[in-house]
Design a protein around this motif. Sequence first.
Motif, PDB file in Angstrom:
ATOM      1  N   THR A  90      43.153  98.684  60.736  1.00 51.72           N
ATOM      2  CA  THR A  90      43.290  98.144  62.086  1.00 51.72           C
ATOM      3  C   THR A  90      43.760  99.248  63.026  1.00 51.72           C
ATOM      4  O   THR A  90      44.419 100.209  62.585  1.00 51.72           O
ATOM      5  CB  THR A  90      44.307  96.976  62.087  1.00 51.72           C
ATOM      6  N   ASP A 104      54.368  97.021  68.564  1.00 54.52           N
ATOM      7  CA  ASP A 104      53.668  96.147  69.506  1.00 54.52           C
ATOM      8  C   ASP A 104      54.433  95.918  70.803  1.00 54.52           C
ATOM      9  O   ASP A 104      53.855  95.909  71.890  1.00 54.52           O
ATOM     10  CB  ASP A 104      53.388  94.792  68.845  1.00 54.52           C
ATOM     11  N   CYS A 111      47.555  90.201  80.149  1.00 51.97           N
ATOM     12  CA  CYS A 111      47.047  89.322  79.096  1.00 51.97           C
ATOM     13  C   CYS A 111      45.548  89.093  79.285  1.00 51.97           C
ATOM     14  O   CYS A 111      45.112  88.724  80.382  1.00 51.97           O
ATOM     15  CB  CYS A 111      47.789  87.987  79.122  1.00 51.97           C
ATOM     16  N   PRO A 112      44.747  89.279  78.242  1.00 56.45           N
ATOM     17  CA  PRO A 112      43.298  89.072  78.374  1.00 56.45           C
ATOM     18  C   PRO A 112      42.914  87.600  78.459  1.00 56.45           C
ATOM     19  O   PRO A 112      41.777  87.278  78.808  1.00 56.45           O
ATOM     20  CB  PRO A 112      42.749  89.701  77.087  1.00 56.45           C
ATOM     21  N   ILE A 113      43.864  86.712  78.168  1.00 61.27           N
ATOM     22  CA  ILE A 113      43.554  85.278  78.146  1.00 61.27           C
ATOM     23  C   ILE A 113      43.933  84.604  79.462  1.00 61.27           C
ATOM     24  O   ILE A 113      43.104  83.964  80.111  1.00 61.27           O
ATOM     25  CB  ILE A 113      44.269  84.597  76.959  1.00 61.27           C
ATOM     26  N   CYS A 124      51.830  87.055  74.495  1.00 60.60           N
ATOM     27  CA  CYS A 124      51.991  86.808  75.929  1.00 60.60           C
ATOM     28  C   CYS A 124      52.960  85.650  76.094  1.00 60.60           C
ATOM     29  O   CYS A 124      52.694  84.534  75.639  1.00 60.60           O
ATOM     30  CB  CYS A 124      50.650  86.466  76.577  1.00 60.60           C
ATOM     31  N   ASN A 129      50.053  82.908  73.613  1.00 59.80           N
ATOM     32  CA  ASN A 129      49.083  83.351  72.618  1.00 59.80           C
ATOM     33  C   ASN A 129      49.530  84.652  71.951  1.00 59.80           C
ATOM     34  O   ASN A 129      50.112  85.529  72.598  1.00 59.80           O
ATOM     35  CB  ASN A 129      47.716  83.569  73.267  1.00 59.80           C
ATOM     36  N   LEU A 131      48.801  88.247  70.396  1.00 60.54           N
ATOM     37  CA  LEU A 131      47.870  89.287  70.807  1.00 60.54           C
ATOM     38  C   LEU A 131      47.995  90.496  69.889  1.00 60.54           C
ATOM     39  O   LEU A 131      48.948  90.617  69.125  1.00 60.54           O
ATOM     40  CB  LEU A 131      48.164  89.727  72.247  1.00 60.54           C
ATOM     41  N   ASP A 132      47.034  91.372  69.982  1.00 65.67           N
ATOM     42  CA  ASP A 132      47.112  92.701  69.402  1.00 65.67           C
ATOM     43  C   ASP A 132      47.118  93.698  70.555  1.00 65.67           C
ATOM     44  O   ASP A 132      46.539  93.423  71.627  1.00 65.67           O
ATOM     45  CB  ASP A 132      45.925  92.965  68.472  1.00 65.67           C
ATOM     46  N   GLN A 134      45.519  96.323  71.321  1.00 66.77           N
ATOM     47  CA  GLN A 134      44.232  96.728  71.881  1.00 66.77           C
ATOM     48  C   GLN A 134      43.567  95.619  72.693  1.00 66.77           C
ATOM     49  O   GLN A 134      42.578  95.862  73.393  1.00 66.77           O
ATOM     50  CB  GLN A 134      43.284  97.211  70.779  1.00 66.77           C
ATOM     51  N   ASP A 135      44.118  94.391  72.611  1.00 67.14           N
ATOM     52  CA  ASP A 135      43.575  93.291  73.408  1.00 67.14           C
ATOM     53  C   ASP A 135      44.004  93.375  74.870  1.00 67.14           C
ATOM     54  O   ASP A 135      43.334  92.821  75.752  1.00 67.14           O
ATOM     55  CB  ASP A 135      44.044  91.940  72.850  1.00 67.14           C
ATOM     56  N   LEU A 136      45.135  94.036  75.125  1.00 63.50           N
ATOM     57  CA  LEU A 136      45.697  94.059  76.472  1.00 63.50           C
ATOM     58  C   LEU A 136      44.781  94.789  77.452  1.00 63.50           C
ATOM     59  O   LEU A 136      44.107  95.764  77.104  1.00 63.50           O
ATOM     60  CB  LEU A 136      47.064  94.743  76.466  1.00 63.50           C
TER      61      LEU A 136
END
Length: 269
Positions: A90, A104, A111-113, A124, A129, A131-132, A134-136
């Motif tokens: 990962t 982290d 937040c991507p969501i 977040c 939710n 997160l990882d 790399q999602d940010l």
Amino acid sequence: SRYMRMRGHDVLMVSGTDEHGTPILVAADKEGVSPQELADKNNRIIVEDLVNLGLSYDLFTRTTTANHEQVVQDLFRGCRDNGYMLVETTPVAIDPQTGNTLPDRYIEGTCPICKAAGARGDQCDNCGNQLDPQDLINPISKVSGMPPEFKETEHYFLDLPGLAGALEDWLDGVEKDGKWRPNVIAFSKHLLEDVRPRAMSRDISWGIPVPGWENKPNKRLYVWFDAVVGYLSASIEWARRRAADGTGSADDWKLWWTNPEALSYYFMG
């Protein structure tokens, strides 16, 4: 616990200070002390507060004890040896200024969501939710204020999809018993619809070593694998202390943890 004892119930009341994870590292860095020194100080303050408030525990312990480490590592080995821990590659974040791996919570972004600012690399707080990093969106290192770089590394992942069937059967039983509210049952079952393996190790220098990875000192068990085991490890420590002073058996913890008639209550305060 006093109230329940006055009602005639056998009660085991245990708790302790959760001392691993990134927040301790961040705070220790700011104070210029080691994580252990900060954990020691915080434990003393909390214990004094509990005593002054008149609260009583059968045992108030810590997650930095040798007992807790042993229980957590034994549980990890059990999951791993029974096929529920997967090794996967990962991406991990590296601070470009220091060259160090960023846990982290050292990373913040959008937040991507829900698109809220200030989301961390693990969660977040606005939408709840997980997160990882790399999602940010537009992630930034809290150490240097620079965008992190990502590289591939190995981690252990708990095979939650492999456990989903057993969890659903258990939830069906709880639903049939009527002990949980319908909305809680529905929420829990909804989580199983898209369950994914979850990383149970981290690139961090403060925490419980990963069994089998003793040659990787910067790999530690994820604090949310470690911390939630604290109630079990505290119960085991309580029983071991009773055995040592001759007031009970080292297996007394099983009266609460393996007895189907025992009830468990968890609270935060």
